[in-house]
Each structure stands twice: as structure tokens, then as C-alpha cells.
Write a protein that holds these residues in place. Sequence first.
Motif, PDB file in Angstrom:
ATOM      1  N   VAL A 129       3.188   8.473  10.973  1.00 55.06           N
ATOM      2  CA  VAL A 129       3.211   9.299  10.082  1.00 55.06           C
ATOM      3  C   VAL A 129       2.498   9.022   8.559  1.00 55.06           C
ATOM      4  O   VAL A 129       2.664  10.035   7.853  1.00 55.06           O
ATOM      5  N   CYS A 130       2.345   7.405   7.775  1.00 57.54           N
ATOM      6  CA  CYS A 130       1.784   7.231   7.404  1.00 57.54           C
ATOM      7  C   CYS A 130       0.393   7.292   6.958  1.00 57.54           C
ATOM      8  O   CYS A 130      -0.407   7.427   7.837  1.00 57.54           O
ATOM      9  N   PRO A 131       0.546   7.954   5.779  1.00 59.92           N
ATOM     10  CA  PRO A 131      -1.006   8.697   5.160  1.00 59.92           C
ATOM     11  C   PRO A 131      -2.010   7.731   4.926  1.00 59.92           C
ATOM     12  O   PRO A 131      -3.259   7.660   4.654  1.00 59.92           O
ATOM     13  N   VAL A 132      -1.294   6.536   4.651  1.00 61.82           N
ATOM     14  CA  VAL A 132      -2.087   5.332   4.085  1.00 61.82           C
ATOM     15  C   VAL A 132      -2.219   3.988   4.896  1.00 61.82           C
ATOM     16  O   VAL A 132      -1.835   4.460   6.112  1.00 61.82           O
ATOM     17  N   GLY A 133      -2.240   2.817   4.609  1.00 62.57           N
ATOM     18  CA  GLY A 133      -2.014   1.296   5.288  1.00 62.57           C
ATOM     19  C   GLY A 133      -0.638   0.808   5.670  1.00 62.57           C
ATOM     20  O   GLY A 133      -1.314  -0.525   5.200  1.00 62.57           O
ATOM     21  N   VAL A 134       0.165   1.197   5.754  1.00 61.62           N
ATOM     22  CA  VAL A 134       1.609   0.856   5.058  1.00 61.62           C
ATOM     23  C   VAL A 134       1.873   0.829   6.918  1.00 61.62           C
ATOM     24  O   VAL A 134       2.268  -1.085   7.354  1.00 61.62           O
ATOM     25  N   ILE A 135       2.382   1.344   7.660  1.00 57.87           N
ATOM     26  CA  ILE A 135       3.043   0.926   9.043  1.00 57.87           C
ATOM     27  C   ILE A 135       2.161   1.009   9.988  1.00 57.87           C
ATOM     28  O   ILE A 135       0.759   1.903   9.971  1.00 57.87           O
ATOM     29  N   LEU A 136       1.311  -0.084  10.281  1.00 54.75           N
ATOM     30  CA  LEU A 136       0.745  -0.811  11.320  1.00 54.75           C
ATOM     31  C   LEU A 136       0.385  -1.078  12.621  1.00 54.75           C
ATOM     32  O   LEU A 136       1.616  -1.431  12.606  1.00 54.75           O
ATOM     33  N   ARG A 183       0.891  -1.516   0.107  1.00 50.80           N
ATOM     34  CA  ARG A 183      -0.387   0.019   0.474  1.00 50.80           C
ATOM     35  C   ARG A 183       0.788   1.357  -0.188  1.00 50.80           C
ATOM     36  O   ARG A 183       0.412   2.613  -0.215  1.00 50.80           O
ATOM     37  N   CYS A 184       2.200   1.419  -0.309  1.00 57.02           N
ATOM     38  CA  CYS A 184       3.032   2.290  -0.087  1.00 57.02           C
ATOM     39  C   CYS A 184       3.048   3.090  -0.937  1.00 57.02           C
ATOM     40  O   CYS A 184       2.868   2.811  -2.074  1.00 57.02           O
ATOM     41  N   ILE A 185       2.839   4.449  -1.117  1.00 57.36           N
ATOM     42  CA  ILE A 185       2.702   5.027  -1.880  1.00 57.36           C
ATOM     43  C   ILE A 185       4.102   6.491  -2.616  1.00 57.36           C
ATOM     44  O   ILE A 185       3.908   7.479  -3.115  1.00 57.36           O
ATOM     45  N   LEU A 186       4.316   5.760  -2.177  1.00 59.14           N
ATOM     46  CA  LEU A 186       5.966   6.491  -1.640  1.00 59.14           C
ATOM     47  C   LEU A 186       6.278   8.102  -1.049  1.00 59.14           C
ATOM     48  O   LEU A 186       6.695   8.637  -1.523  1.00 59.14           O
ATOM     49  N   CYS A 187       5.366   8.179  -0.525  1.00 56.59           N
ATOM     50  CA  CYS A 187       5.580   9.787  -0.087  1.00 56.59           C
ATOM     51  C   CYS A 187       7.176   9.962   0.629  1.00 56.59           C
ATOM     52  O   CYS A 187       7.305  10.989   1.106  1.00 56.59           O
ATOM     53  N   SER A 188       7.783   9.108   1.499  1.00 56.77           N
ATOM     54  CA  SER A 188       8.755   9.721   1.877  1.00 56.77           C
ATOM     55  C   SER A 188       8.214  10.497   3.191  1.00 56.77           C
ATOM     56  O   SER A 188       9.351  10.292   3.947  1.00 56.77           O
ATOM     57  N   LEU A 189       7.411  10.422   3.872  1.00 56.98           N
ATOM     58  CA  LEU A 189       6.905  10.503   5.774  1.00 56.98           C
ATOM     59  C   LEU A 189       7.834   9.775   6.537  1.00 56.98           C
ATOM     60  O   LEU A 189       7.782  10.640   7.234  1.00 56.98           O
ATOM     61  N   CYS A 190       7.034   8.607   6.527  1.00 53.68           N
ATOM     62  CA  CYS A 190       8.745   7.470   7.126  1.00 53.68           C
ATOM     63  C   CYS A 190      10.128   7.594   7.348  1.00 53.68           C
ATOM     64  O   CYS A 190      10.471   8.220   8.349  1.00 53.68           O
ATOM     65  N   VAL A 191      10.840   8.257   5.937  1.00 54.88           N
ATOM     66  CA  VAL A 191      12.248   8.072   5.660  1.00 54.88           C
ATOM     67  C   VAL A 191      11.944  10.030   6.228  1.00 54.88           C
ATOM     68  O   VAL A 191      12.721   9.601   7.383  1.00 54.88           O
ATOM     69  N   ALA A 250      14.042   4.057   4.336  1.00 53.91           N
ATOM     70  CA  ALA A 250      14.723   4.849   3.120  1.00 53.91           C
ATOM     71  C   ALA A 250      13.487   4.325   1.528  1.00 53.91           C
ATOM     72  O   ALA A 250      13.747   3.223   1.630  1.00 53.91           O
ATOM     73  N   LEU A 251      13.838   4.580   0.841  1.00 58.56           N
ATOM     74  CA  LEU A 251      13.021   4.218  -0.689  1.00 58.56           C
ATOM     75  C   LEU A 251      14.724   4.742  -1.618  1.00 58.56           C
ATOM     76  O   LEU A 251      15.832   4.869  -1.393  1.00 58.56           O
ATOM     77  N   ALA A 252      14.237   3.776  -2.371  1.00 62.48           N
ATOM     78  CA  ALA A 252      15.293   2.485  -2.654  1.00 62.48           C
ATOM     79  C   ALA A 252      14.784   2.143  -4.452  1.00 62.48           C
ATOM     80  O   ALA A 252      13.965   2.554  -4.401  1.00 62.48           O
ATOM     81  N   HIS A 274      10.761   1.607  -4.491  1.00 64.52           N
ATOM     82  CA  HIS A 274      10.021   0.931  -3.277  1.00 64.52           C
ATOM     83  C   HIS A 274      10.297   0.992  -1.987  1.00 64.52           C
ATOM     84  O   HIS A 274      12.015   1.946  -1.420  1.00 64.52           O
ATOM     85  N   LEU A 275       9.982   1.141  -0.789  1.00 61.96           N
ATOM     86  CA  LEU A 275      10.670   1.373   0.939  1.00 61.96           C
ATOM     87  C   LEU A 275      11.045   0.176   1.157  1.00 61.96           C
ATOM     88  O   LEU A 275      11.120  -0.772   0.338  1.00 61.96           O
ATOM     89  N   VAL A 276      12.251  -0.077   1.652  1.00 65.20           N
ATOM     90  CA  VAL A 276      12.951  -0.909   2.102  1.00 65.20           C
ATOM     91  C   VAL A 276      13.510   0.199   3.645  1.00 65.20           C
ATOM     92  O   VAL A 276      13.075   0.995   4.222  1.00 65.20           O
TER      93      VAL A 276
HETATM   94  S1  SF4 Z   1       5.185   7.181   5.079  1.00 68.71           S
HETATM   95 FE1  SF4 Z   1       4.167   5.622   4.613  1.00 68.71          FE
HETATM   96  S2  SF4 Z   1       3.208   5.523   2.173  1.00 68.71           S
HETATM   97 FE2  SF4 Z   1       5.039   7.465   2.392  1.00 68.71          FE
HETATM   98  S3  SF4 Z   1       6.493   6.242   2.465  1.00 68.71           S
HETATM   99 FE3  SF4 Z   1       6.717   5.861   4.265  1.00 68.71          FE
HETATM  100  S4  SF4 Z   1       5.251   3.767   4.113  1.00 68.71           S
HETATM  101 FE4  SF4 Z   1       5.087   4.939   2.338  1.00 68.71          FE
END
Ligand code: SF4
Lengths: 236, 495
Positions: A197-204, A143-151, A164-166, A173-175
Motif C-alpha cells: 500500500v505504500c504510495p511512496v518508496g518506503v516499503i520495498l 521517504r515516509c510521508i506519514l500517510c498511515s496507509l501501512c498502519v 504505527a505512527l509515533a 515518525h513511523l515505527v
Molecule cells: S504507507 Fe508508506 S508513506 Fe505511508 S506511513 Fe506507511 S511507510 Fe509511510
Amino acid sequence: MKSFLLDGERISFEEGETILQAAIRAGKYIPHLCFHPEFRPHGSCKLCTVKIAGRQSASCTRLAAEGLEVESETAELNAERLLLTQMLFVEGNHFCPSCEKSGDCQLQATAYHLGMTSAHFDHFYPNRPVDASHPEYLLDFNRCILCSLCVRASRDVDNKNVFALAGRGIATHLVVNARSGKLGDTDFAATDKAASVCPVGVILKKGKGFSVPIGSRTFDKKEIGEWVDTRLKERT
Amino acid sequence: MNTLETAENPEKLRRIAIDPVSRVEGHGKVTLLLDEDNRVRQVRLHIVEFRGFEKFIQGRPYWEVPVMVQRLCGICPVSHHLAASKAMDMLLGMEKLTPAADKNRRLMHYGQILQSHALHFFHLCSPDLLFGFDSEVAKRNIVGIAAAFPEVAKKGVLLRKYGQEIIRMTAGKKIHGTGSIPGGVNKSLSKEERKALLGEIYTMVSWSLEAVGIVKQLFESNREFFENFGRFDAKSLSLVRADGAMDLYHGDLRAREIDGKKIFDHFDYRHYWDVISEDVKPWSYMKFPYLGSLGPDEGWYRVGPLARISNCDFIPTPLADRERREFLEYDDGRAAGATLGYHWARMIEMLHAAENIKDLLHDDEIEGEDLIARQGERAGRGVGVIEAPRGTLIHHYRVNEEDLVIRANLIVSTTHNNQAMNEAIRQVALQYLDGREITEGLLNHIEVAIRAFDPCLSCATHALGRMPLEIELFDCEGEKLSSASRSSEGIFLAQ
Ligand code: SF4
Ligand code: FES
């Protein structure tokens, strides 16, 4: 105070503010996903795109300037935002009815805001295994949209660099920064900024699931534009 | 078991395939082999079961499962929602729910029974039963019923709507709700919701009672026909409560012989595999479950309303129990063994569901605020069994220490009834098709028998209860003689 025009309305700004920041402060919603008021803009999702003197520009990175005439709520721009949202939907597995982030997800709320009724494109159906190695948190990479907020959160606030985004382009993709690539082998903690911070459902958070009933979730009660506004007020 | 399962010289026979094109859950087809004199020599119901789900769920976190499984069925998603929740209760050692959670889950389930039974009977089966199996096709649907019997149609629609409202209030949405979660529920009924439901429940009870009366009258009008249509003897399997009462939400397994003798009783479903095995046959994708101790030839059984009504010792609500006794005694028990007896039993259960809902709504604990059980000792697996509208439903999961599902096994009602449905259509083929020119009306007799068990197979939600069909007749050399199709609008076109 200096000001610019947003869809014909005068918006004042402080030196160094971006168009999006000033708009949000004035209670004007411009759709956005990779922007978060606590972090430096990333400018990658392009949902916040506006038009200035006939040219498109990401409002989250473009500095406000005296006298600018900015268009945002136009049929043309919203159609492009819708298209971008649809592409995000098919690129990952965003099956809202069975996703626990439903009702709290900014991607879903943005789609509603833009009047999206179907994904339009063919789904990619990625099949990336879930990382459940951490005792308290789980990562669903599909579900990652690669917004990089978690990074940004992990690096700038938690001082940890867990994410990190690789890769490049379509292969981005997120690594997880661990030899094993597993969250359980990092010093990620439930109290980290990156955990929320994840705006979608990746980090749960594990086990939380559907504990909040339909009707009481974030976007059951507020439209996303209104929510952005309250989030800002709560912060200041 | 009758002998029509496999013909001796199939290559010499004509073949008819009844092939419903679209499907809600799985995909089904009937094939008939006939000889030169139109004698029926082989009849098979093939159902393509959607086992892909078991793979799909692997690697997903356990708390997602009760919501995810609802995709399995368009008519009774709530049954899957609850069966999976019960499995996860067991996984987490949280089987002892709080009273508020137990009652709200039961309310959701009985709301589901009510809406599904109403849909099954009024929308899908009443056209056949009230107009006749070979009546005019264009009329044989709920629209036809609304024109000819407006009161019946109206009550059917409103009963279903009431059940759906209960689901919406307890699960959060009419379909794909989230109300039931591992260890309990995420909300209880609010004061306003309870009041709204209480306002209509007495009407629902009395309409359900009337519905029982409709089926009773049908049996009275042509006893011989209703009792013998697709009739066969079978064992029965269902959950019953500890005191032997009917309980569609929870209990232990009981199986009976046709004469009522118990094969086993109060068997803890958490070890269901000790009493239920699954057989495979080369011609069918769907498995054939049987009672392990009796073997595949003797051990197959019926599940669903008919099995449940005869399996329990009593129904714990007064009106439904009175109807149950009358049903069992009717014509020395002949109705209770009839394929069309499923409809009668189904309406008695709908009445029970309505009475049960009434009792739950009068219980203050339905508004209780203590919704989640205390976590107990974690197990490596979870088994949840529930009596879904169409019969016993088994969900079984193994979950690893990281909280991910590593294995799933589901036995749905349709699978339990696989052999029984095959028996029913073989009987019907012998009774009505044997030695005659095949017409749409005759083929509909086959569908009527299937629909007595299962509305999904009749493609319910897609086509107003009409099964879109493709029928092809082949001669002994495999040459196509003729073909006919019936579209979902119910038009029969011979070519
Ligand atoms: S915050 Fe969520 S959607 Fe954004 S890069 Fe990280 S895991 Fe992906
Ligand atoms: S919010 Fe501006 S590019 Fe994503």
C-alpha cells in the motif's frame, strides 16, 4: 439521486459517501495522498483540500451533501497543494532519479500533476537508517510521508499491527511494533496488504530495484488522475 | 619522474595558482612556484576528489547502487552505471550474462564512448587544436569552431547526439537511466529503435574515420610540436580481452613498460588490489595509484585511450585496427608516446566504437528477450571494472547478508592518471613557461595538457569548455603582485 456541484459540474453521490469518493467515482480527480479507496480516510495530508462556501475542507473526510458547491480546480487551491507537496519533498529524501519507486510513486506523480519544478524549500536531509532485517522486504524511513496507509492495512486487513505512527507534530515518525524495532522481528509477510500500500518508496520488495524499464512504469503510461480512475474501475 | 614535484626553498618563490571555480566532478587547481627570473621551480596539480560518495552509499541496498553512482560524473555516468552493475553481477554470482543482456550493455557502453569522445574532442579540445593554444580567447570554443569550421562542428554535434540516442534507448534516459541492473538489463533494443539507429550508423562510421584524419593532419602540420608537447614516458594499464584484443567493456588487466614489455598480463581484476596500490602525498587530496610490485616512484602509469591503444594486441574492428597500426608506426612510435597522442588515440577509439555499434546492431540478439542471468552463489563482495572513456574505472563493494552496502572503494580514471597529468603539466611548464612573463595563452598550455587526459577537469558541461580561472601571482614575501581572472565566457581580465 442526490448531487452536489464540483467546479460547476453536477456529481451524484450515495448516502455516506465523502466528496472525494463521489468525485473519484464520477471520474473527477482531486489530488490526494493519504486516501485509499479500501481504507477509512485519515485526513492528514490535506492535499485533497477543497473550498465549500468560502471555507476549506478535506474532501476525503467531508461527507457529500445535497446542493453543496465545491471548488477544487482553482489556482489558489492548486498553489496550496503544490506548497504542501514541496514541503513533503524536503522533509524526506525524495531524490527521484536514484529512487527505485520513481515512475511508480504517487508523490512524484502528484508533483508532476501540480507542475512542481523545484523543491523551493531547503532540504532537511534526514538520515534514518534503512531497516533491511526482513529477508524479503526493506524499509527506507527517509521517504515516509506519514500517510498511515501501512498502519491501517496492517491493523484493519492483516490483523497484525506491524506499523504505527509515533511522536507528535514535526517529530511524528513511523515505527515498527517489535521490541527491537526491526521488521525482521515481526510477523510481517510478503503477502500482507501492508506490503503493497505504500504510495511512496518506503516499503520495498528486496532485489526488485529497477527491474521495470523507464517507459513501462505506472506513471510513464498514465497521468495520476487517469490512474486513480482506472484503479477504481479495476476494483469494481 | 621529473623533479618539479617539490621545490627546495618554496618560501623564496613566487606562487601562481590556477583555480577553476566550478566543477563537475571534484575540484582542481594548479599551482606554480617561480623564482625572481621566472624560472619554474615547482608545479602541482591538486584535485579534490569526491570521495564522499563512498560514505554516502554505505547502508544503501546493493540494487540501488548502479543507478545512484551515476551522480558521480556529468560526462560519463553510464561508465559508473555499468561498472557498478558488473560489481553486483559478481556479488550475486550472475557474471555469465545472457547474450541479449551482454550485447545491450555493450551497446550502451559503446554509445557512451562515442558521445563522450565526440564531446571531448570536438567541443572541448578542437578549439585549442584548430585555432592554436594562444589564439584569441573569445573565439577559442565550440561556437568559434562552428563559425570557422561549420562542417567539423556539425559532425561533432551529431556524433555526440547519436551516442546519446543509444544511451536513451538502452538506459531509458539520456542521463540517470536504469537500463543495466544486477544480473542483466531491464530492456533490450526494440525493432523500431534498432531500425532508427541502423539508418545512421554508416554515416557515423565514416565521420569517425574523418575525425581520425583531422588529428592525423594536425600531427602532419607540426610534427615536432605535437609529438613533444608535454611529452613524458610512462607505463600503461588497461583491460584487454582474453585474446589480447581491445575490449572496453570487459577483460583482464594488462600493464606494459614504455618499451612494450609486459609487467603483468591477464590479471583477473577481481583481485586488483594485488597489483594496484594507492599512495598518498601530503599536498594532494587525491591518491596516487601505482603498480604495487614497482613501488610508488616507479610504478605509476597512464590509463585511457593512449594506454589502451598501445596495450592491446589488436582492435577487433577493421578500420580502427588499420588506424591503430598507422598510429603506432607513425614517426617510429613517437606519436604513440605523446601527450597530444591521446587525441589521436581517442578518435581511433571513437571509430572502433562506431564499428562495434554497427556490428551489434546487425546482431539479432540485440532484440533478445532473455534479459536476466540465473542467480548463482552469492559472494560477500563485488568488483566491477570497465574501460570508461577516460580510462580504467574500478568499483568495489562489500555487501552484508541484509543486502546493504557496508564498504565501497572506487578508483576512477582521473585518479589513475593523477601522476601522469602532473608529469604532463610539469613538462609543459618547463617547455613554455620557464623564464617568461606569464600570459593567458601560456597558462592555457597547462590546461591543454590536462584536457588531453580529462575533460571533466576542464569544467566541460558548465562553461562551453572554458575553464573559469583565478590566477594570483605572489612575490617571495607572499605579497600579492597582481591577479587576473578569466570568466567562464573566456574573457581574460588583468587587474
Ligand atoms: S504507507 Fe508508506 S508513506 Fe505511508 S506511513 Fe506507511 S511507510 Fe509511510
Ligand atoms: S487525502 Fe485527504 S487529507 Fe490526505
